[in-house]
Enzyme design. Structure first.
Site, PDB file in Angstrom:
ATOM      1  CD1 TRP A 200     -12.138  72.933 -26.806  1.00 34.43           C
ATOM      2  CD2 TRP A 200     -13.872  72.478 -28.153  1.00 34.43           C
ATOM      3  NE1 TRP A 200     -12.524  74.105 -27.420  1.00 34.43           N
ATOM      4  CE2 TRP A 200     -13.587  73.860 -28.250  1.00 34.43           C
ATOM      5  CE3 TRP A 200     -14.926  71.963 -28.916  1.00 34.43           C
ATOM      6  CZ2 TRP A 200     -14.305  74.725 -29.080  1.00 34.43           C
ATOM      7  CZ3 TRP A 200     -15.644  72.834 -29.738  1.00 34.43           C
ATOM      8  CH2 TRP A 200     -15.327  74.192 -29.811  1.00 34.43           C
ATOM      9  CG  ASN A 465      -8.557  81.113 -24.357  1.00 28.08           C
ATOM     10  OD1 ASN A 465      -8.832  80.892 -23.192  1.00 28.08           O
ATOM     11  ND2 ASN A 465      -7.929  80.218 -25.117  1.00 28.08           N
ATOM     12  CD  GLU A 466      -5.474  78.951 -22.532  1.00 30.73           C
ATOM     13  OE1 GLU A 466      -4.932  78.354 -23.479  1.00 30.73           O
ATOM     14  OE2 GLU A 466      -6.097  78.371 -21.626  1.00 30.73           O
ATOM     15  CD  GLU A 564      -9.831  77.743 -20.397  1.00 31.47           C
ATOM     16  OE1 GLU A 564      -9.132  76.718 -20.546  1.00 31.47           O
ATOM     17  OE2 GLU A 564      -9.975  78.606 -21.279  1.00 31.47           O
TER      18      GLU A 564
END
Ligand SMILES: *[C@@H]1O[C@H](CO)[C@@H](O)[C@H](O)[C@H]1NC(C)=O
Ligand SMILES: *[C@@H]1O[C@H](CO)[C@@H](O)[C@H](O)[C@H]1NC(C)=O
Ligand SMILES: *[C@@H]1O[C@H](CO)[C@@H](O)[C@H](O)[C@H]1NC(C)=O
Ligand SMILES: *[C@@H]1O[C@H](CO)[C@@H](O)[C@H](O)[C@H]1NC(C)=O
Length: 639
Positions: A200, A465-466, A564
């Site tokens: 992003w 995160n992830e 998310e």
């Protein structure tokens, strides 16, 4: 040296130390910044700041966000000698009066050597730390002589590469996907992970001083404190623990009796403790039972956001020093138990209770509000929080690829009743576990947890995160060395981060979750790496499907908690017009729009999603047409 021309000296009058335990001198103005070959020099720089903003403000480069400037300005982060220099003079008497003088640099971004009067005093390698150098008095000159503080940065891009080259094995993903046009191996550095691009965001490996720099004159002593407030027992909202950690700094190491007083004046609460100090720097943990009648702090939509001012006063040698923080009383519980069906195959619940009330979390993910942190104003943040509140949100997830947010962010979250899901800053990668890296992470977690734990808004700490999903479902083709990366994963999030969090902020204050998405207890039962971290029946879920018709609710999974999900949209014209030049650029598939799209095939996906339910515009006026495209991407996303 040419630079002398620019040297702006600062004559400082420090207010009198007489009768004061300590005082502070901020070094936030009048920095001079230059690059490796001195071709670029900027005087009169104010910090916090970073080189892109400094050069843009002084008219030496265009707006970094304009057109293709992310590519054109890459040389700035490859420069291996950006230097921030500060000259200051100290009053002789005031300096003499101080028994110790410390130097604090709050967030140096990132790889730098720090010199005071040409002597190397510190190397930095972690943006998420505060550096406090306890006694620099012997290095300082007084009686009107000039002191020079220099912060010399090395290129984060080169440092990341050399750290990866010298690591004994691969640390994937080595580089981001080509479409992101980013630099490689950010996972080797404790630096904002999205600063080397993201799907992003642009590639701007920042270099600068993100926080204040100051001298502390310790005449007698100085102190700071961290505090959490939580119920003494689950479900009991009448009896609380005020859990303080007081760190006291003195110039001398002699035995000394002190008194620590904790006050909440609004309700006439006062608690006093006698302690004995032996060392120069000492941490004292104080647990206070509290059962006065108070008003609770509630998330948006569930009640008021009552905050109290908690004062800590330290008395020593007939001197006293007061510090305060705003606190709130609220309980947090993460409920993971069999579902009403009681059937094992239905997994476990995963929801939060705040003040013993079930909370339906409604919110958003939060990435840094600007790629250049120093451009984020309080007004801008306030506006964003106001928007979150007005759209009935009650939670924001501070995503692990960004930063531990600034104080003002959490103050606003407290004020607006926005809960904060706080990731630790690790995202979408494997991470090193060599001793230096782990030590740096330990310090980071200790510092950040103590900095933030008094904020009632913070709902949960989450390890990353992830990264569980990345390792479990093999994003990086490392199956053949599974055990090594599995062991690294556990070493970092389970054996290093978790115990530090729980040491300072126990589970009764807020829970620690190893990752997001994760199966929660379900992952724990599988030795912290679930076969399928995306299991709907456990924990939280990240869900993306760019092919489905996202206007049909049947196409969405029904997880326990969706942390998310979503589709892209374009920013509004008012934002885009700052980066776009001509009508040529104004199309969802123009060269510039494709350049700015960092998610593979992202623009075509937006078109396809719109076409599931609407018609794409076909106006011959390019600007008008683009405006309609923008509107439709936003409509599609909003729906
Ligand atoms: C230095 O910067 C400050 C604030 O940006 C400004 O007010 C001041 O005029 C500047 N001084 C010089 C000498 O340029
Ligand atoms: C900083 O790094 C340099 C170069 O690696 C090293 O020589 C020096 O001892 C380090 N200094 C400190 C204070 O850590
Ligand atoms: C602390 O010490 C003072 C005198 O130094 C004494 O009067 C007071 O009772 C002590 N307080 C506690 C809680 O022990
Ligand atoms: C767009 O990019 C293509 C391929 O790089 C190039 O041939 C073309 O001239 C570009 N168009 C504009 C308007 O810049």
């Amino acid at each position: 040296m040419k630079l002398l021309f620019f040297t702006l000296t600062l004559f400082l009058k420090i207010f009198s130390l007489n009768g004061q335990a300590s005082s502070q001198l901020n070094l936030d103005t009048n920095w001079i910044v230059w690059n490796q070959n001195f071709r670029i020099q900027v005087p009169n720089v104010t910090i916090p700041n970073s080189i892109h903003t400094i050069l843009h403000q002084s008219g030496q480069i265009e707006d970094p966000l304009f057109q293709y400037n992310d590519l054109k300005l890459r040389y700035l982060s490859l420069d291996d000698g950006w230097t921030f220099s500060q000259s200051f003079r100290l009053d002789e008497q005031e300096t003499k009066n101080a028994n110790a003088i410390s130097l604090t640099l709050d967030s140096v971004d990132t790889m730098a050597s720090i010199f005071l009067n040409t002597q190397l005093i510190l190397n930095t390698s972690n943006q998420f730390l505060r550096h406090k150098i306890d006694d620099i008095k012997s290095l300082l000159k007084s009686s009107n002589q000039e002191n020079v503080l220099e912060v010399k940065f090395s290129s984060p891009v080169k440092q990341a590469k050399s750290a990866a080259d010298s690591y004994p094995y691969r640390m994937p993903p080595e580089c981001p996907p080509k479409v992101q046009k980013g630099d490689c191996q950010i996972n080797m550095l404790r630096k904002k992970q999205c600063s080397f691009s993201w799907d992003w965001g642009p590639n701007f490996p920042n270099i600068g001083l993100n926080g204040p720099v100051y001298l502390t004159f310790v005449n007698n002593f100085d102190f700071e404190f961290a505090v959490s407030v939580y119920p003494k027992q689950r479900h009991d909202l009448n009896n609380w623990i005020i859990d303080e950690l007081v760190t006291i700094r003195r110039a001398v190491a002699t035995a000394q009796n002190i008194k620590v007083i904790t006050k909440i004046e609004e309700i006439n609460f006062e608690n006093s403790n006698n302690l004995t100090l032996n060392k120069k720097i000492e941490q004292k943990s104080i647990l206070i039972d509290f059962s006065d009648s108070i008003d609770l702090w509630w998330p948006n939509g569930y009640g008021e956001q009552k905050m109290y001012e908690l004062k800590v006063i330290v008395e020593m040698n007939g001197q006293s020093l007061t510090r305060w923080k705003k606190i709130g009383f609220r309980s947090v519980q993460l409920v993971q138990e069999l579902t009403p069906s009681k059937k094992k195959e239905h997994g476990l619940t995963f929801y939060f209770k705040v003040n013993d009330v079930d909370i339906f979390l409604k919110g958003s993910n939060w990435i840094p509000a600007d790629v250049f942190q120093e451009r984020i104003t309080r007004d801008y943040l306030t506006d964003l929080f106001n928007s979150a509140k007005e759209s009935y949100m009650n939670v924001l997830r501070v995503w692990g690829g960004g930063i531990y947010e600034l104080e003002h962010f959490y103050d606003l979250a407290n004020e607006y009743g926005i809960l904060v899901w706080q990731d630790f800053m690790f995202a979408c990668a494997a991470y090193p576990t060599n001793p230096e890296f782990l030590q740096s992470v330990e310090k980071e977690v200790e510092y950040q947890v103590n900095r933030l734990r008094h904020h009632p808004c913070i709902l949960i700490w989450a390890g990353n995160n992830e990264n569980e999903a990345a390792i479990s479902t093999d994003w990086y083709g490392i199956k053949d060395q599974k055990e090594r990366y599995f062991a690294d994963y556990r070493k970092l999030y389970i054996d290093t981060i978790r115990p530090v969090v729980e040491k300072y902020d126990p589970a009764l204050s807020r829970p620690y979750l190893s990752s997001s998405p994760t199966n929660g207890l379900g992952s724990e039962e599988q030795n912290w790496l679930a076969k399928n971290p995306y299991d709907w029946n456990y924990g939280d879920l990240h869900f993306y499907d760019y092919k489905m018709n996202s206007w049909d609710p049947k196409n969405f999974p029904l997880p326990r908690l969706m942390s998310e999900f979503g589709v892209q949209s374009l920013p509004s014209m008012s934002t885009l017009s700052k980066c776009f030049l001509s009508e040529e650029d104004m199309d969802l598939q123009s060269n510039l729009t494709e350049h700015r799209q960092h998610h593979g095939n992202g623009n075509q996906e937006m078109i396809d999603e719109i076409k599931n339910n609407l018609e794409m515009p076909s106006d011959s006026d390019r600007r008008k047409n683009f405006n309609r495209q923008i509107y439709l991407t936003q409509l599609n996303q909003g729906k």
